[in-house]
Write a protein that holds these residues in place. Structure first.
Motif, PDB file in Angstrom:
ATOM      1  N   LEU A   1       0.834  -1.204   0.000  1.00  0.00           N
ATOM      2  CA  LEU A   1       0.000   0.000   0.000  1.00  0.00           C
ATOM      3  C   LEU A   1       0.872   1.258   0.000  1.00  0.00           C
ATOM      4  CD1 LEU A   1      -2.729   1.454   0.224  1.00  0.00           C
ATOM      5  CD2 LEU A   1      -2.550   1.219   2.715  1.00  0.00           C
ATOM      6  N   ARG A   2       1.926   1.233   0.814  1.00  0.00           N
ATOM      7  CA  ARG A   2       2.815   2.399   0.887  1.00  0.00           C
ATOM      8  C   ARG A   2       3.478   2.643  -0.476  1.00  0.00           C
ATOM      9  NH1 ARG A   2       7.567   1.983   3.962  1.00  0.00           N
ATOM     10  NH2 ARG A   2       6.524   0.244   5.012  1.00  0.00           N
ATOM     11  N   GLY A   3       3.815   1.576  -1.169  1.00  0.00           N
ATOM     12  CA  GLY A   3       4.381   1.722  -2.505  1.00  0.00           C
ATOM     13  C   GLY A   3       3.383   2.325  -3.481  1.00  0.00           C
ATOM     14  N   PHE A   4       2.122   1.916  -3.360  1.00  0.00           N
ATOM     15  CA  PHE A   4       1.070   2.470  -4.221  1.00  0.00           C
ATOM     16  C   PHE A   4       0.910   3.971  -3.984  1.00  0.00           C
ATOM     17  CE2 PHE A   4      -3.429   3.801  -4.152  1.00  0.00           C
ATOM     18  CZ  PHE A   4      -3.737   3.688  -5.503  1.00  0.00           C
ATOM     19  N   ILE A   5       0.870   4.382  -2.701  1.00  0.00           N
ATOM     20  CA  ILE A   5       0.720   5.799  -2.374  1.00  0.00           C
ATOM     21  C   ILE A   5       1.946   6.599  -2.838  1.00  0.00           C
ATOM     22  CG2 ILE A   5       0.519   7.452  -0.479  1.00  0.00           C
ATOM     23  CD1 ILE A   5      -2.042   5.927  -1.103  1.00  0.00           C
ATOM     24  N   ALA A   6       3.134   6.018  -2.660  1.00  0.00           N
ATOM     25  CA  ALA A   6       4.358   6.703  -3.089  1.00  0.00           C
ATOM     26  C   ALA A   6       4.334   6.978  -4.592  1.00  0.00           C
ATOM     27  CB  ALA A   6       5.591   5.865  -2.722  1.00  0.00           C
ATOM     28  N   LYS A   7       3.845   6.023  -5.379  1.00  0.00           N
ATOM     29  CA  LYS A   7       3.755   6.230  -6.829  1.00  0.00           C
ATOM     30  C   LYS A   7       2.791   7.357  -7.152  1.00  0.00           C
ATOM     31  CE  LYS A   7       4.911   1.493  -8.196  1.00  0.00           C
ATOM     32  NZ  LYS A   7       4.410   0.241  -8.818  1.00  0.00           N
ATOM     33  N   ARG A   8       1.672   7.414  -6.424  1.00  0.00           N
ATOM     34  CA  ARG A   8       0.700   8.485  -6.669  1.00  0.00           C
ATOM     35  C   ARG A   8       1.285   9.846  -6.311  1.00  0.00           C
ATOM     36  NH1 ARG A   8      -4.536   6.778  -8.468  1.00  0.00           N
ATOM     37  NH2 ARG A   8      -4.113   4.662  -9.179  1.00  0.00           N
ATOM     38  N   LEU A   9       2.018   9.892  -5.221  1.00  0.00           N
ATOM     39  CA  LEU A   9       2.648  11.145  -4.829  1.00  0.00           C
ATOM     40  C   LEU A   9       3.698  11.582  -5.853  1.00  0.00           C
ATOM     41  CD1 LEU A   9       3.035  10.467  -1.012  1.00  0.00           C
ATOM     42  CD2 LEU A   9       1.687  12.325  -2.009  1.00  0.00           C
ATOM     43  N   THR A  10       4.462  10.632  -6.344  1.00  0.00           N
ATOM     44  CA  THR A  10       5.484  10.945  -7.344  1.00  0.00           C
ATOM     45  C   THR A  10       4.864  11.527  -8.609  1.00  0.00           C
ATOM     46  OG1 THR A  10       6.902   9.157  -6.518  1.00  0.00           O
ATOM     47  CG2 THR A  10       7.368   9.987  -8.728  1.00  0.00           C
ATOM     48  N   LYS A  11       3.680  11.019  -8.975  1.00  0.00           N
ATOM     49  CA  LYS A  11       3.004  11.507 -10.173  1.00  0.00           C
ATOM     50  C   LYS A  11       2.232  12.803  -9.924  1.00  0.00           C
ATOM     51  CE  LYS A  11       2.336   6.880 -12.155  1.00  0.00           C
ATOM     52  NZ  LYS A  11       1.330   5.859 -12.564  1.00  0.00           N
ATOM     53  N   GLY A  12       2.225  13.275  -8.653  1.00  0.00           N
ATOM     54  CA  GLY A  12       1.475  14.484  -8.336  1.00  0.00           C
ATOM     55  C   GLY A  12      -0.028  14.278  -8.378  1.00  0.00           C
ATOM     56  N   ALA A  13      -0.478  13.058  -8.058  1.00  0.00           N
ATOM     57  CA  ALA A  13      -1.897  12.708  -8.175  1.00  0.00           C
ATOM     58  C   ALA A  13      -2.670  12.934  -6.892  1.00  0.00           C
ATOM     59  CB  ALA A  13      -2.022  11.237  -8.598  1.00  0.00           C
ATOM     60  N   LEU A  14      -2.050  13.465  -5.839  1.00  0.00           N
ATOM     61  CA  LEU A  14      -2.739  13.742  -4.579  1.00  0.00           C
ATOM     62  C   LEU A  14      -2.751  15.243  -4.334  1.00  0.00           C
ATOM     63  CD1 LEU A  14      -1.918  10.660  -4.131  1.00  0.00           C
ATOM     64  CD2 LEU A  14      -2.099  11.191  -1.701  1.00  0.00           C
ATOM     65  N   PHE A  15      -3.953  15.764  -4.044  1.00  0.00           N
ATOM     66  CA  PHE A  15      -4.108  17.170  -3.736  1.00  0.00           C
ATOM     67  C   PHE A  15      -4.724  17.308  -2.354  1.00  0.00           C
ATOM     68  CE2 PHE A  15      -4.316  16.703  -8.322  1.00  0.00           C
ATOM     69  CZ  PHE A  15      -3.365  17.619  -8.735  1.00  0.00           C
TER      70      PHE A  15
END
Length: 387
Positions: A84-98
């Protein structure tokens, strides 16, 4: 949230009448377990202070060039939490969390359910946010929260409720050990019961009387709950909010209708919970709400809380379709007497003519020709009721 449909849209409703008519009280059932994960988020541009995990040991951390994630609390097994942490890290890297905007996705983890829906949201600690804006050297702590359970489609139906749930977490959260154990951990573990299950509990509590609640929600009738415990009162409030057409009809129409209903009735619908079964006073219903009440009771056989929300969305979708069809008939009736008869027959046969007529009356208050059509329809409906 479903968008308002164009006039005459005959979009096919999803089937929502699965199962039998389970009328007896049922315990909430879940399809699989539910999980959560809370992470501290630090940008490399902010303070490099470390965060400890809930047991006081150095927190598990996922780092990239720009940020780090520190585990604060979870009920996932270790391997699944790392995924799960890896999934969230990928989203953060892509700038997909606001900040403050929740998202829903499907994730594959090493858990019995394997593939589950995941709501995730980046947020800042509320009580330090104002200080951070006043003093440039203070950075408000940031967090990422994840709620996992059901399917992506199911969780998407409750995204707004989960956004509100995160808002309450923002006010009380800090990373101190005592706060995590006494408030945050129980709050996170209760996300499913508090955000997803209220509609199911209301259906099980009211059964056939649910039609009164559906009618009150559609007609913007004020509701007063007496002699109830706090959870039941909140459940009723959440159900009424979810069943109303707020956001699907014009805001001015909704406000005017609320005022009109309050002035017209001079009294609220009262739900008295003092006794084995709730008692209703000043309650109204119609055939439309009674038909949808049966759809809810039939859905209770499966015990799936996500199904109840889908039925509720279909209920609102059909109401919006009927409103748009009636408005189209009224426009035609301004120039065509046969269309006026079609308006009347539609109101007579749709099962919710009492509510629809009040809604279009408010919307057409400033349109003289349409207002005259509505006045004639009101007279027809009164004569039919007397007959």
């Amino acid at each position: 949230m479903l968008p308002a449909l164009p006039d005459g849209d005959e979009r096919e409703l999803e089937s929502s009448e699965e199962g039998g008519g389970g009328g007896e009280e049922r315990r909430p059932e879940r399809h699989g377990s539910t999980y959560h994960g809370l992470y501290g988020y630090q940008s490399r541009r902010s303070s490099q202070r470390g965060a400890d995990s809930r047991d006081g040991s150095p927190a598990a951390e996922d780092s990239s060039e720009d940020f780090s994630l520190s585990l604060l609390d979870t009920n996932l097994p270790p391997e699944a939490e790392t995924e799960l942490r890896g999934f969230i890290a990928k989203r953060l890297t892509k700038g997909a969390l606001f900040e403050g905007m929740g998202n829903v996705a499907s994730v594959e983890l090493s858990i019995p359910e394997y593939k589950v829906g995941c709501y995730y949201c980046l947020f800042q600690q509320e009580n330090l946010l104002e200080m951070a804006t006043l003093e440039s050297d203070i950075t408000a702590p940031e967090y990422v929260i994840c709620f996992l359970g059901g399917s992506e489609k199911g969780l998407e139906l409750f995204r707004l409720e989960l956004d509100k749930y995160v808002q309450s977490l923002k006010i009380n959260l800090n990373s101190e050990q005592k706060t995590l154990e006494t408030y945050v951990n129980p709050y996170l573990r209760s996300w499913f019961e508090n955000s997803v299950c209220p509609i199911q509990r209301v259906v099980q509590l009211f059964q056939e009387k649910l039609a009164f609640l559906l009618h009150a929600a559609l007609s913007y009738t004020p509701v007063e709950v007496k002699n109830s415990d706090e959870r039941t009162e909140k459940d009723i409030s959440r159900f009424l909010a979810a069943a109303s057409l707020q956001g699907l009809v014009q805001e001015g129409t909704m406000t005017s209708l609320c005022i009109a209903m309050t002035e017209e009735q001079h009294k609220s619908m009262i739900i008295d919970c003092n006794g084995p079964q709730p008692q209703f006073h000043n309650a109204e219903s119609n055939r439309f709400c009674e038909d949808w009440m049966h759809a809810f009771i039939n859905g209770a056989e499966g015990g799936n809380p996500f199904l109840f929300r889908q039925i509720l969305e279909n209920f609102k979708l059909k109401a919006i379709q009927d409103i748009n069809n009636l408005k189209r008939f009224i426009r035609q009736a301004e120039m065509n007497h046969y269309a006026l008869f079609k308006c009347y027959m539609f109101l007579k046969n749709c099962g919710s003519g009492d509510i629809l007529l009040k809604i279009v009356k408010v919307e057409h208050a400033e349109m003289p020709e349409a207002k005259n059509v509505v006045a004639v329809l009101e007279e027809f409906m009164r004569e039919t009721a007397v007959a």
